[in-house]
Design a protein around this motif. Structure first.
Motif, PDB file in Angstrom:
ATOM      1  N   THR A   1      45.405 -24.410  77.456  1.00  0.00           N
ATOM      2  CA  THR A   1      46.767 -23.943  77.205  1.00  0.00           C
ATOM      3  C   THR A   1      47.781 -24.864  77.864  1.00  0.00           C
ATOM      4  OG1 THR A   1      46.015 -21.654  77.091  1.00  0.00           O
ATOM      5  CG2 THR A   1      48.346 -22.000  77.469  1.00  0.00           C
ATOM      6  N   LYS A   2      47.509 -25.236  79.105  1.00  0.00           N
ATOM      7  CA  LYS A   2      48.443 -26.071  79.853  1.00  0.00           C
ATOM      8  C   LYS A   2      48.570 -27.461  79.245  1.00  0.00           C
ATOM      9  CE  LYS A   2      47.697 -23.516  84.118  1.00  0.00           C
ATOM     10  NZ  LYS A   2      47.055 -23.474  85.449  1.00  0.00           N
ATOM     11  N   GLY A   3      47.512 -27.946  78.618  1.00  0.00           N
ATOM     12  CA  GLY A   3      47.606 -29.228  77.934  1.00  0.00           C
ATOM     13  C   GLY A   3      48.112 -29.102  76.512  1.00  0.00           C
ATOM     14  N   PHE A   4      47.875 -27.949  75.884  1.00  0.00           N
ATOM     15  CA  PHE A   4      48.213 -27.728  74.479  1.00  0.00           C
ATOM     16  C   PHE A   4      49.718 -27.538  74.265  1.00  0.00           C
ATOM     17  CE2 PHE A   4      48.754 -24.611  70.965  1.00  0.00           C
ATOM     18  CZ  PHE A   4      48.199 -25.327  69.931  1.00  0.00           C
ATOM     19  N   TYR A   5      50.342 -26.713  75.088  1.00  0.00           N
ATOM     20  CA  TYR A   5      51.744 -26.351  74.879  1.00  0.00           C
ATOM     21  C   TYR A   5      52.693 -27.554  74.899  1.00  0.00           C
ATOM     22  CZ  TYR A   5      56.233 -23.985  75.574  1.00  0.00           C
ATOM     23  OH  TYR A   5      57.537 -23.575  75.456  1.00  0.00           O
ATOM     24  N   PRO A   6      52.636 -28.438  75.920  1.00  0.00           N
ATOM     25  CA  PRO A   6      53.553 -29.583  75.894  1.00  0.00           C
ATOM     26  C   PRO A   6      53.361 -30.496  74.686  1.00  0.00           C
ATOM     27  CG  PRO A   6      52.566 -29.311  78.072  1.00  0.00           C
ATOM     28  CD  PRO A   6      51.815 -28.423  77.136  1.00  0.00           C
ATOM     29  N   GLU A   7      52.119 -30.620  74.218  1.00  0.00           N
ATOM     30  CA  GLU A   7      51.857 -31.536  73.105  1.00  0.00           C
ATOM     31  C   GLU A   7      52.412 -30.999  71.786  1.00  0.00           C
ATOM     32  OE1 GLU A   7      50.787 -34.531  73.396  1.00  0.00           O
ATOM     33  OE2 GLU A   7      50.363 -34.351  75.543  1.00  0.00           O
ATOM     34  N   ILE A   8      52.221 -29.702  71.482  1.00  0.00           N
ATOM     35  CA  ILE A   8      52.686 -29.206  70.183  1.00  0.00           C
ATOM     36  C   ILE A   8      54.210 -29.093  70.132  1.00  0.00           C
ATOM     37  CG2 ILE A   8      50.555 -27.956  69.719  1.00  0.00           C
ATOM     38  CD1 ILE A   8      52.209 -25.353  70.172  1.00  0.00           C
ATOM     39  N   MET A   9      54.876 -29.054  71.294  1.00  0.00           N
ATOM     40  CA  MET A   9      56.337 -29.002  71.287  1.00  0.00           C
ATOM     41  C   MET A   9      56.934 -30.309  70.787  1.00  0.00           C
ATOM     42  SD  MET A   9      57.025 -25.957  72.021  1.00  0.00           S
ATOM     43  CE  MET A   9      58.800 -26.117  72.059  1.00  0.00           C
ATOM     44  N   ARG A  10      56.122 -31.355  70.717  1.00  0.00           N
ATOM     45  CA  ARG A  10      56.589 -32.652  70.207  1.00  0.00           C
ATOM     46  C   ARG A  10      56.253 -32.837  68.730  1.00  0.00           C
ATOM     47  NH1 ARG A  10      54.137 -33.884  75.376  1.00  0.00           N
ATOM     48  NH2 ARG A  10      55.701 -34.538  76.889  1.00  0.00           N
ATOM     49  N   LEU A  11      55.563 -31.860  68.107  1.00  0.00           N
ATOM     50  CA  LEU A  11      55.093 -32.004  66.727  1.00  0.00           C
ATOM     51  C   LEU A  11      56.006 -31.279  65.743  1.00  0.00           C
ATOM     52  CD1 LEU A  11      51.246 -31.468  67.258  1.00  0.00           C
ATOM     53  CD2 LEU A  11      52.504 -33.631  67.148  1.00  0.00           C
ATOM     54  N   ASP A  12      55.876 -31.639  64.482  1.00  0.00           N
ATOM     55  CA  ASP A  12      56.650 -31.021  63.397  1.00  0.00           C
ATOM     56  C   ASP A  12      55.949 -29.740  62.951  1.00  0.00           C
ATOM     57  OD1 ASP A  12      58.046 -30.307  61.140  1.00  0.00           O
ATOM     58  OD2 ASP A  12      57.475 -32.069  59.954  1.00  0.00           O
ATOM     59  N   PRO A  13      56.567 -28.553  63.186  1.00  0.00           N
ATOM     60  CA  PRO A  13      55.900 -27.304  62.828  1.00  0.00           C
ATOM     61  C   PRO A  13      55.735 -27.085  61.331  1.00  0.00           C
ATOM     62  CG  PRO A  13      58.148 -26.884  63.552  1.00  0.00           C
ATOM     63  CD  PRO A  13      57.873 -28.342  63.814  1.00  0.00           C
ATOM     64  N   SER A  14      56.472 -27.850  60.501  1.00  0.00           N
ATOM     65  CA  SER A  14      56.325 -27.680  59.056  1.00  0.00           C
ATOM     66  C   SER A  14      55.105 -28.409  58.509  1.00  0.00           C
ATOM     67  CB  SER A  14      57.588 -28.178  58.337  1.00  0.00           C
ATOM     68  OG  SER A  14      57.763 -29.581  58.516  1.00  0.00           O
ATOM     69  N   SER A  15      54.503 -29.271  59.318  1.00  0.00           N
ATOM     70  CA  SER A  15      53.281 -29.968  58.902  1.00  0.00           C
ATOM     71  C   SER A  15      52.061 -29.132  59.303  1.00  0.00           C
ATOM     72  CB  SER A  15      53.204 -31.343  59.579  1.00  0.00           C
ATOM     73  OG  SER A  15      52.948 -31.199  60.973  1.00  0.00           O
ATOM     74  N   LYS A  16      50.905 -29.546  58.804  1.00  0.00           N
ATOM     75  CA  LYS A  16      49.680 -28.832  59.153  1.00  0.00           C
ATOM     76  C   LYS A  16      49.119 -29.256  60.512  1.00  0.00           C
ATOM     77  CE  LYS A  16      47.954 -27.776  54.485  1.00  0.00           C
ATOM     78  NZ  LYS A  16      46.797 -27.907  53.570  1.00  0.00           N
ATOM     79  N   HIS A  17      49.677 -30.334  61.059  1.00  0.00           N
ATOM     80  CA  HIS A  17      49.098 -30.925  62.264  1.00  0.00           C
ATOM     81  C   HIS A  17      48.984 -29.933  63.436  1.00  0.00           C
ATOM     82  CE1 HIS A  17      49.002 -34.645  65.142  1.00  0.00           C
ATOM     83  NE2 HIS A  17      47.922 -33.900  65.209  1.00  0.00           N
ATOM     84  N   PRO A  18      50.081 -29.287  63.874  1.00  0.00           N
ATOM     85  CA  PRO A  18      49.945 -28.387  65.029  1.00  0.00           C
ATOM     86  C   PRO A  18      49.046 -27.185  64.754  1.00  0.00           C
ATOM     87  CG  PRO A  18      52.126 -28.179  64.047  1.00  0.00           C
ATOM     88  CD  PRO A  18      51.476 -29.352  63.397  1.00  0.00           C
ATOM     89  N   TRP A  19      49.049 -26.697  63.531  1.00  0.00           N
ATOM     90  CA  TRP A  19      48.220 -25.536  63.180  1.00  0.00           C
ATOM     91  C   TRP A  19      46.735 -25.903  63.177  1.00  0.00           C
ATOM     92  CZ3 TRP A  19      51.485 -21.467  62.938  1.00  0.00           C
ATOM     93  CH2 TRP A  19      52.830 -21.753  62.674  1.00  0.00           C
ATOM     94  N   ARG A  20      46.461 -27.102  62.664  1.00  0.00           N
ATOM     95  CA  ARG A  20      45.069 -27.585  62.670  1.00  0.00           C
ATOM     96  C   ARG A  20      44.607 -27.826  64.113  1.00  0.00           C
ATOM     97  NH1 ARG A  20      45.754 -31.920  59.665  1.00  0.00           N
ATOM     98  NH2 ARG A  20      45.435 -30.827  57.692  1.00  0.00           N
ATOM     99  N   LEU A  21      45.518 -28.357  64.926  1.00  0.00           N
ATOM    100  CA  LEU A  21      45.213 -28.593  66.336  1.00  0.00           C
ATOM    101  C   LEU A  21      44.890 -27.275  67.036  1.00  0.00           C
ATOM    102  CD1 LEU A  21      45.227 -30.700  68.685  1.00  0.00           C
ATOM    103  CD2 LEU A  21      47.618 -30.076  69.054  1.00  0.00           C
ATOM    104  N   ALA A  22      45.655 -26.223  66.722  1.00  0.00           N
ATOM    105  CA  ALA A  22      45.425 -24.906  67.326  1.00  0.00           C
ATOM    106  C   ALA A  22      44.058 -24.358  66.933  1.00  0.00           C
ATOM    107  CB  ALA A  22      46.526 -23.940  66.901  1.00  0.00           C
ATOM    108  N   LEU A  23      43.703 -24.513  65.669  1.00  0.00           N
ATOM    109  CA  LEU A  23      42.413 -24.014  65.198  1.00  0.00           C
ATOM    110  C   LEU A  23      41.263 -24.718  65.900  1.00  0.00           C
ATOM    111  CD1 LEU A  23      40.811 -22.242  63.238  1.00  0.00           C
ATOM    112  CD2 LEU A  23      41.001 -24.077  61.535  1.00  0.00           C
ATOM    113  N   ARG A  24      41.369 -26.032  66.036  1.00  0.00           N
ATOM    114  CA  ARG A  24      40.288 -26.793  66.653  1.00  0.00           C
ATOM    115  C   ARG A  24      40.129 -26.455  68.127  1.00  0.00           C
ATOM    116  NH1 ARG A  24      41.875 -32.608  63.760  1.00  0.00           N
ATOM    117  NH2 ARG A  24      40.983 -32.105  61.707  1.00  0.00           N
ATOM    118  N   THR A  25      41.247 -26.395  68.857  1.00  0.00           N
ATOM    119  CA  THR A  25      41.147 -26.084  70.284  1.00  0.00           C
ATOM    120  C   THR A  25      40.695 -24.639  70.487  1.00  0.00           C
ATOM    121  OG1 THR A  25      43.547 -25.668  70.275  1.00  0.00           O
ATOM    122  CG2 THR A  25      42.807 -27.807  71.061  1.00  0.00           C
TER     123      THR A  25
END
Length: 439
Positions: free
Chosen positions: A288-312
């Motif tokens: 969680t501590k590593g995940f939150y800062p990283e996704i705040m830099r990503l575009d939420p309209s893309s699949k990237h952060p959602w895919r990242l959440a699923l994998r982690t």
């Protein structure tokens, strides 16, 4: 899974979690060593009171604190990405101002309320003075600015080294208290010194890092004037504060409820079970501590952060399953290290361990809601799950004793996961509306 590691953000999350994990597991072991020393030196009732005193201060800090580290990351990370150090420093100033204010208010409220609440929580008059003294830790316990600064500046390596300080000092102090026969006051002193010294070390490291980045003036505390320069910051602060504070107070408040209904000895058993679960759940906390800062830099309209959440989430859930198996086959001998008089906590632990898998697999859900600006929805989910959990906990303790407390814990975690999952699923399918506005 091999192609997952081609994602640089995914690697960054695992790298940062690895930094923290390198010492967190050692810290968890030292924390358990301190509890084992206290368990052998004190009788079950006095051990339970020690846990209640610590839980009361933690609960007071959790209720009154602002999650200032989230504020720093939310406004500071995008700002530094575009080279805007002024906004990043404003976020630090606002967070520092919030920490100072909430810390003083929390300490005062905890000390004023303690004489009235102590009988209900199982803290007797004999130990009231030391419990009052312990409340002076609330300001440093509740300050999250240093952690936020380190995450903002991507110094997870420094955080990893610092986080060993408190458990190391606590284990050393507990060993001295046990060997010297110092009794209850000695263990309170060991816990107190470890907490305050660990926090002061983190503050010193934070000052050093800000000076290195020529951002030391960010530690000039500010509130209303600074907040005006950060859009919607008060809304973000209040919603994330209440939501995360509710989550943080689950452990201390539930421990106090168990102690108030079933007595200090039961509170001690419950504390052993929850401490073992917390230690086992550290991998998800680190992710969680590593995940939150990283996704705040990503575009939420893309699949990237959602895919990242699923994998982690899948990785964390897999670790959770392994931990459950480990507790099932090896938990009883481990609990026996605390002393035979505490073996009853294993039955509680074997029931509560199923909540661990749920919480670990679903850890990204809250961060995803924050990413898309739905922190109020996250707050609603937290409030509903907490109300359900505490209500069921009190009733189940009356009806079924400690086993009822364990069942309530599992139900509360399952409810929280469900209440978060529904809006996250909706946000994913409507992610197009979160696209950045054209320049």
């Amino acid at each position: 899974m091999k192609h997952w590691f081609k994602d640089g953000v995914f690697r960054a999350v695992l790298r940062n979690a690895g930094y923290l994990g390198s010492t967190k597991l050692l810290g968890a072991g030292l924390g358990l060593a301190a509890l084992i020393a206290a368990g052998h030196a004190l009788d079950p009732v006095t051990f339970g009171i020690l846990m209640l005193v610590h839980a009361y201060a933690l609960g007071a800090g959790a209720i009154t604190k602002f999650q200032s580290w989230q504020l720093i990351v939310r406004y500071g990370a995008p700002a530094l990405t575009r080279g805007d150090t002024a906004t990043a420093k404003d976020a630090i100033r606002f967070a520092f101002g919030l920490d100072i204010t909430s810390g003083i208010v929390g300490m005062a409220a905890a000390m004023i309320a303690l004489p009235f609440l102590a009988p209900d929580f199982g803290i007797d008059r004999l130990h009231l003075g030391l419990a009052m003294l312990y409340c002076t830790l609330v300001p440093t316990m509740s300050a999250a600015t240093p952690t936020g600064v380190m995450r903002l500046l991507d110094r997870f390596d420094i955080l990893a080294k610092q986080q060993i300080a408190t458990p190391l000092l606590r284990a050393g102090g507990a060993a001295l208290a046990w060997a010297g026969g110092l009794g209850f006051p000695g263990f309170v002193l060991a816990w107190y010194v470890a907490d305050i010294c660990g926090d002061l070390i983190l503050w010193w490291l934070t000052v050093r890092e800000l000076r290195r980045h020529d951002m030391l003036d960010g530690l000039r505390p500010g509130l209303f004037g600074t907040a005006k320069r950060l859009p919607d910051s008060w809304s973000f602060v209040w919603t994330t504060n209440i939501s995360t504070s509710l989550s943080a107070c689950w452990g201390p408040i539930s421990n106090l409820i168990v102690g108030g209904i079933l007595g200090p000895a039961a509170a001690g058993l419950y504390k052993i079970a929850t401490t073992l679960l917390d230690s086992a759940g550290k991998p998800a906390d680190l992710l969680t501590k590593g995940f939150y800062p990283e996704i705040m830099r990503l575009d939420p309209s893309s699949k990237h952060p959602w895919r990242l959440a699923l994998r982690t989430g899948l990785i964390a859930g897999g670790i959770g399953l392994l931990v459950v198996l480990l507790i099932f086959f090896g938990g009883k001998p481990f609990v026996g290290l605390f002393g035979k008089k505490y073996l009853a906590s294993y039955g509680l632990l074997s029931l509560m361990m199923f909540a661990l898998m749920i919480s670990m697999a679903t850890f990204p859900l809250q961060s995803l809601l924050y990413m898309v600006g739905r922190q109020r929805v996250a707050l609603g989910a937290e409030v509903a799950a907490t109300a359900l959990y505490l209500g069921v906990l009190a009733a189940a303790c009356h009806l079924f004793g400690l086993n009822g407390a364990g069942g309530a814990y599992v139900l509360g975690n399952a409810a929280l996961a469900l209440f978060m999952l529904v809006p996250v699923w909706s946000s994913y399918h409507g992610r197009a509306r979160y696209a950045p506005a054209p320049a």
